[in-house]
Scaffold this active site. Structure first.
Site, PDB file in Angstrom:
ATOM      1  N   GLY A  10     -14.222  -6.688   1.904  1.00  7.96           N
ATOM      2  CA  GLY A  10     -15.241  -6.562   0.855  1.00  7.96           C
ATOM      3  C   GLY A  10     -16.647  -6.807   1.350  1.00  7.96           C
ATOM      4  CG  LEU A  36     -24.110  -5.649   0.224  1.00  5.00           C
ATOM      5  CD1 LEU A  36     -23.308  -6.841   0.716  1.00  5.00           C
ATOM      6  CD2 LEU A  36     -25.584  -6.010   0.076  1.00  5.00           C
ATOM      7  CB  VAL A  63     -20.199  -2.625   2.402  1.00  8.43           C
ATOM      8  CG1 VAL A  63     -20.488  -2.641   3.884  1.00  8.43           C
ATOM      9  CG2 VAL A  63     -18.892  -1.897   2.108  1.00  8.43           C
ATOM     10  CB  ALA A  64     -20.688  -5.917  -2.165  1.00 12.32           C
ATOM     11  CE  LYS A  65     -14.972  -3.952  -6.548  1.00 10.06           C
ATOM     12  NZ  LYS A  65     -14.672  -4.104  -7.970  1.00 10.06           N
ATOM     13  N   GLY A  66     -19.620  -0.920  -1.609  1.00  9.50           N
ATOM     14  CA  GLY A  66     -20.605   0.098  -1.249  1.00  9.50           C
ATOM     15  C   GLY A  66     -22.025  -0.231  -1.645  1.00  9.50           C
ATOM     16  CE1 TYR A  95      -2.981  -3.092   0.463  1.00 12.40           C
ATOM     17  CE2 TYR A  95      -3.243  -2.555   2.780  1.00 12.40           C
ATOM     18  CZ  TYR A  95      -3.520  -3.372   1.705  1.00 12.40           C
ATOM     19  OH  TYR A  95      -4.346  -4.464   1.856  1.00 12.40           O
TER      20      TYR A  95
END
Length: 303
Positions: free
Chosen positions: A198, A205, A200-203, A51
């Site tokens: 992951g 959820l 919230v599945a890229k937002g 990162y």
């Protein structure tokens, strides 16, 4: 914030961990997020040498210096940046892992790493050699425990059988239920914890739902299917709570899961994630309903 034991280790991690990748390199902003996490009882911080070309580890180490003995720092190795820093190559060799840990320790400004993770892995790797590297690092006191970050069932199976990993970090969510058939039962049976990402599945959820969906869909969901599934999840399950709460509680309901690692770039997001972890658990009926609305995805690739 409740804590759960990480595999066979003596580490007890908060049910929400902070995924540090999204902190950025502005130290004052990152420090505000990390301090908010500490205030909420989050003690698990996940970074990687990849990162921001290692700058993320420096930021995390500096922000956590005063709280070092109260927190669990997890980082990762196995990817080497090219000299041009425009891509990276995969190197799980013993020589590289043992070289990488010393650089991470220096950037984190710490004498030890609580959880050192292999940042990927394929079935073609010399897995025995990689395990040997991690075991030696443990014996030498550089790391307390080790794990892997992988979604590949065949790789996970090898490490579960051959090594002393205490955790596997993997993508898992209501929209990505691939781990449920193979990985989660296997790891739970070996007393190895899962740390999820992951969630919230890229937002999707979250209350922003379709606003965050791509036109090509998500995994094996077409955009049209998401148009149907996401509002249905909200209608049936999120009338009295947020979809983020439902998503996080769905992961925490699985007995293999120790912590949900969620990214945050503001203190407000930290508070929202902490609230979600503290919200009521889902009932068996709610979990069944989620499974009836969504797909039981399987790993066709990533073997």
């Amino acid at each position: 914030m409740k804590r759960r034991k990480l595999g066979t280790s003596n580490l007890f991690v908060s049910e929400i961990g902070l995924g540090c990748m999204s902190l950025g390199t502005d130290y004052s902003k990152a420090q505000a997020v990390i301090e908010a996490a500490l205030e909420e009882g989050i003690n698990y911080f996940d970074t990687a040498d990849l990162y921001d070309f290692g700058e993320n580890e420096k930021v995390v180490g500096q922000a956590l210096k005063k709280a070092r003995e109260q927190v669990i720092i997890a980082t990762k190795a196995g990817n080497r940046w090219t000299d041009a820093k425009d891509s990276w190559t995969w190197d799980p060799s013993k020589a590289y892992v043992k070289e990488a840990v010393k650089k991470s320790l220096k950037r984190l400004n710490t004498d030890y790493i609580d959880l050192y993770q292999l940042h990927g892995g394929t079935i073609e790797d010399n897995i025995d050699e990689t395990i040997e590297a991690f075991e030696e690092l443990k014996d030498e006191g550089y790391i307390k425990y080790y794990g892997i970050s992988s979604i590949r069932p065949n790789v996970i199976r090898e490490y579960a059988q051959k090594s002393n990993i205490v955790s596997v970090m993997m993508q898992y969510s209501i929209l990505d239920r691939r781990p449920e058939e193979e990985a989660l039962p296997l790891l739970h049976g070996h007393n190895i914890s899962v740390v999820t990402r992951g969630t919230v599945a890229k937002g999707m959820l979250s209350d922003r739902m379709l606003e965050k969906a791509a036109s090509k869909g998500y995994l094996d969901y077409s955009y049209e299917e998401l148009e149907e599934v996401l509002p249905l999840l909200k209608e049936k399950l999120a009338s009295s709570k947020s979809l983020t709460e439902v998503a996080i509680q769905y992961n925490l309901a699985n007995p293999a899961v120790a912590s949900v690692v969620a990214g945050a770039s503001t203190p407000e997001q930290i508070k929202e994630n902490a609230r979600a972890a503290g919200s009521p658990s889902l009932s068996p009926q709610e979990i069944s309903l989620i499974k009836s609305i969504t797909k039981a995805n399987k790993y066709d690739q990533h073997r």
